[in-house]
Design a protein around this motif. Structure first.
Motif, PDB file in Angstrom:
ATOM      1  N   THR A 170     -16.822   0.545  82.474  1.00 62.25           N
ATOM      2  CA  THR A 170     -17.645   1.390  81.606  1.00 62.25           C
ATOM      3  C   THR A 170     -17.863   2.789  82.183  1.00 62.25           C
ATOM      4  N   GLN A 171     -17.249   3.059  83.332  1.00 61.27           N
ATOM      5  CA  GLN A 171     -17.332   4.340  84.020  1.00 61.27           C
ATOM      6  C   GLN A 171     -18.773   4.740  84.350  1.00 61.27           C
ATOM      7  N   LYS A 172     -19.560   3.773  84.758  1.00 63.55           N
ATOM      8  CA  LYS A 172     -20.954   4.023  85.173  1.00 63.55           C
ATOM      9  C   LYS A 172     -20.985   4.140  86.699  1.00 63.55           C
ATOM     10  N   TYR A 173     -20.475   5.253  87.182  1.00 60.60           N
ATOM     11  CA  TYR A 173     -20.287   5.414  88.616  1.00 60.60           C
ATOM     12  C   TYR A 173     -21.584   5.680  89.368  1.00 60.60           C
ATOM     13  N   LYS A 174     -22.560   6.252  88.708  1.00 63.60           N
ATOM     14  CA  LYS A 174     -23.866   6.447  89.357  1.00 63.60           C
ATOM     15  C   LYS A 174     -24.501   5.072  89.609  1.00 63.60           C
ATOM     16  N   SER A 175     -24.406   4.171  88.641  1.00 64.16           N
ATOM     17  CA  SER A 175     -24.929   2.816  88.818  1.00 64.16           C
ATOM     18  C   SER A 175     -24.158   2.082  89.914  1.00 64.16           C
ATOM     19  N   MET A 176     -22.838   2.294  89.949  1.00 64.60           N
ATOM     20  CA  MET A 176     -22.018   1.683  90.994  1.00 64.60           C
ATOM     21  C   MET A 176     -22.468   2.184  92.367  1.00 64.60           C
ATOM     22  N   TYR A 177     -22.703   3.487  92.464  1.00 65.73           N
ATOM     23  CA  TYR A 177     -23.152   4.083  93.724  1.00 65.73           C
ATOM     24  C   TYR A 177     -24.493   3.488  94.159  1.00 65.73           C
ATOM     25  N   ASP A 178     -25.437   3.403  93.237  1.00 67.42           N
ATOM     26  CA  ASP A 178     -26.766   2.879  93.571  1.00 67.42           C
ATOM     27  C   ASP A 178     -26.692   1.442  94.086  1.00 67.42           C
ATOM     28  N   LEU A 179     -25.936   0.607  93.395  1.00 66.95           N
ATOM     29  CA  LEU A 179     -25.801  -0.784  93.818  1.00 66.95           C
ATOM     30  C   LEU A 179     -25.040  -0.885  95.135  1.00 66.95           C
ATOM     31  N   ALA A 180     -23.984  -0.100  95.280  1.00 64.70           N
ATOM     32  CA  ALA A 180     -23.179  -0.171  96.506  1.00 64.70           C
ATOM     33  C   ALA A 180     -23.984   0.251  97.732  1.00 64.70           C
ATOM     34  N   THR A 181     -24.790   1.299  97.608  1.00 62.83           N
ATOM     35  CA  THR A 181     -25.594   1.724  98.761  1.00 62.83           C
ATOM     36  C   THR A 181     -26.650   0.665  99.092  1.00 62.83           C
ATOM     37  N   TYR A 182     -27.171  -0.014  98.078  1.00 65.38           N
ATOM     38  CA  TYR A 182     -28.105  -1.121  98.320  1.00 65.38           C
ATOM     39  C   TYR A 182     -27.375  -2.275  99.024  1.00 65.38           C
ATOM     40  N   ALA A 183     -26.194  -2.627  98.520  1.00 63.17           N
ATOM     41  CA  ALA A 183     -25.421  -3.741  99.074  1.00 63.17           C
ATOM     42  C   ALA A 183     -25.054  -3.495 100.541  1.00 63.17           C
ATOM     43  N   VAL A 184     -24.718  -2.264 100.875  1.00 65.94           N
ATOM     44  CA  VAL A 184     -24.384  -1.924 102.260  1.00 65.94           C
ATOM     45  C   VAL A 184     -25.554  -2.252 103.178  1.00 65.94           C
ATOM     46  N   ASN A 185     -26.762  -2.030 102.715  1.00 65.65           N
ATOM     47  CA  ASN A 185     -27.944  -2.275 103.545  1.00 65.65           C
ATOM     48  C   ASN A 185     -28.321  -3.749 103.661  1.00 65.65           C
ATOM     49  N   VAL A 186     -28.189  -4.506 102.577  1.00 69.51           N
ATOM     50  CA  VAL A 186     -28.634  -5.912 102.621  1.00 69.51           C
ATOM     51  C   VAL A 186     -27.543  -6.873 103.052  1.00 69.51           C
ATOM     52  N   ASP A 187     -26.281  -6.447 102.967  1.00 68.23           N
ATOM     53  CA  ASP A 187     -25.171  -7.309 103.343  1.00 68.23           C
ATOM     54  C   ASP A 187     -24.134  -6.486 104.110  1.00 68.23           C
ATOM     55  N   PRO A 188     -24.520  -6.021 105.307  1.00 65.97           N
ATOM     56  CA  PRO A 188     -23.603  -5.183 106.067  1.00 65.97           C
ATOM     57  C   PRO A 188     -22.358  -5.972 106.474  1.00 65.97           C
ATOM     58  N   LEU A 189     -21.332  -5.270 106.789  1.00 64.00           N
ATOM     59  CA  LEU A 189     -20.053  -5.840 107.230  1.00 64.00           C
ATOM     60  C   LEU A 189     -19.308  -6.561 106.120  1.00 64.00           C
ATOM     61  N   ALA A 190     -19.688  -6.334 104.861  1.00 60.27           N
ATOM     62  CA  ALA A 190     -18.996  -6.970 103.740  1.00 60.27           C
ATOM     63  C   ALA A 190     -18.102  -5.983 102.989  1.00 60.27           C
ATOM     64  N   GLU A 191     -17.940  -4.801 103.539  1.00 59.98           N
ATOM     65  CA  GLU A 191     -17.067  -3.768 102.991  1.00 59.98           C
ATOM     66  C   GLU A 191     -17.526  -3.208 101.649  1.00 59.98           C
ATOM     67  N   TRP A 192     -18.826  -3.191 101.417  1.00 63.65           N
ATOM     68  CA  TRP A 192     -19.372  -2.580 100.209  1.00 63.65           C
ATOM     69  C   TRP A 192     -19.166  -1.073 100.244  1.00 63.65           C
ATOM     70  N   GLU A 193     -18.887  -0.539 101.421  1.00 66.72           N
ATOM     71  CA  GLU A 193     -18.672   0.902 101.564  1.00 66.72           C
ATOM     72  C   GLU A 193     -17.532   1.393 100.678  1.00 66.72           C
ATOM     73  N   LEU A 194     -16.568   0.529 100.416  1.00 68.52           N
ATOM     74  CA  LEU A 194     -15.444   0.922  99.551  1.00 68.52           C
ATOM     75  C   LEU A 194     -15.926   1.300  98.156  1.00 68.52           C
ATOM     76  N   TYR A 195     -16.956   0.587  97.676  1.00 70.50           N
ATOM     77  CA  TYR A 195     -17.512   0.904  96.356  1.00 70.50           C
ATOM     78  C   TYR A 195     -18.310   2.213  96.392  1.00 70.50           C
ATOM     79  N   VAL A 196     -18.969   2.482  97.529  1.00 72.43           N
ATOM     80  CA  VAL A 196     -19.683   3.753  97.672  1.00 72.43           C
ATOM     81  C   VAL A 196     -18.678   4.894  97.564  1.00 72.43           C
ATOM     82  N   ILE A 197     -17.569   4.770  98.287  1.00 76.16           N
ATOM     83  CA  ILE A 197     -16.534   5.817  98.274  1.00 76.16           C
ATOM     84  C   ILE A 197     -15.918   5.957  96.877  1.00 76.16           C
ATOM     85  N   GLU A 198     -15.629   4.830  96.240  1.00 83.41           N
ATOM     86  CA  GLU A 198     -15.067   4.873  94.886  1.00 83.41           C
ATOM     87  C   GLU A 198     -16.020   5.578  93.921  1.00 83.41           C
ATOM     88  N   ALA A 199     -17.302   5.235  94.016  1.00 83.02           N
ATOM     89  CA  ALA A 199     -18.288   5.848  93.117  1.00 83.02           C
ATOM     90  C   ALA A 199     -18.402   7.346  93.373  1.00 83.02           C
TER      91      ALA A 199
END
Length: 186
Positions: free
Chosen positions: A141-170
């Motif tokens: 749906t090209q909701k990249y701001k929402s993707m960014y918000d969730l990805a930055t949250y995921a990086v904090n609560v589940d580190p080492l799971a490579e959520w950073e890739l979604y931050v970069i994509e967003a």
């Protein structure tokens, strides 16, 4: 015991969780002492004087008189509620609420207890599955701001799971190239 709800927790499970590999002469007495001390601390913390835990036939249950909210069970409930939605947008909104209710490792620091480790891995897998479904939806749906918000949250609560890739994509899809490159380098 509160986490097990109406199913309860067996005496052996409680013994293994509380005392691990230590040898305890009288397990029943030791558990009673732990429960007594817990009751005193909860009462001192402002909760009503109540029997927080009840025992029947070697199984311990959280007493119904004292209502608790188990965040792990609430996380599961939010996901189950979302799965029953017919509207995709409503389902995704509920899945997002579930993701933001996930606060990281289940009983962090107690991963050496087998049931805690297993539950932690189960909740982590649920979070990963739910977040991944949302990332796919946001990409579609090209909701990249929402993707960014969730990805930055995921990086904090589940580190080492490579959520950073979604931050970069967003960031890249939002046209924030310099920030994306800087994030990648870090």
């Amino acid at each position: 015991m509160a986490h097990f709800g109406h199913e309860g927790a067996s005496r052996s499970l409680i013994k293994n969780t509380l005392f691990e590999d230590r040898e305890v002469d009288d397990v029943s007495h030791a558990i009673r002492n732990v429960l007594y001390n817990m009751r005193q601390k909860l009462k001192a913390g402002g909760l009503p004087d109540a029997a927080f835990v009840k025992q029947t036939k070697g199984v311990y249950y959280w007493a119904d008189e004292v209502e608790i909210v188990d965040d792990a069970r609430e996380f599961e409930k939010l996901i189950a509620d979302a799965e029953n939605e017919h509207s995709r947008a409503t389902k995704m909104a509920k899945l997002l609420e579930a993701c933001f209710s996930y606060s990281g490792r289940f009983f962090a620091g107690r991963d050496n207890v087998p049931w805690i480790y297993q539950e932690g891995e189960r909740y982590r897998a649920l979070f990963k599955q739910t977040a991944t479904a949302l990332f796919d939806y946001y990409r579609e749906t090209q909701k990249y701001k929402s993707m960014y918000d969730l990805a930055t949250y995921a990086v904090n609560v589940d580190p080492l799971a490579e959520w950073e890739l979604y931050v970069i994509e967003a960031l890249t899809n939002l046209g924030r190239y310099a920030e994306s490159e800087k994030y990648y380098d870090s």
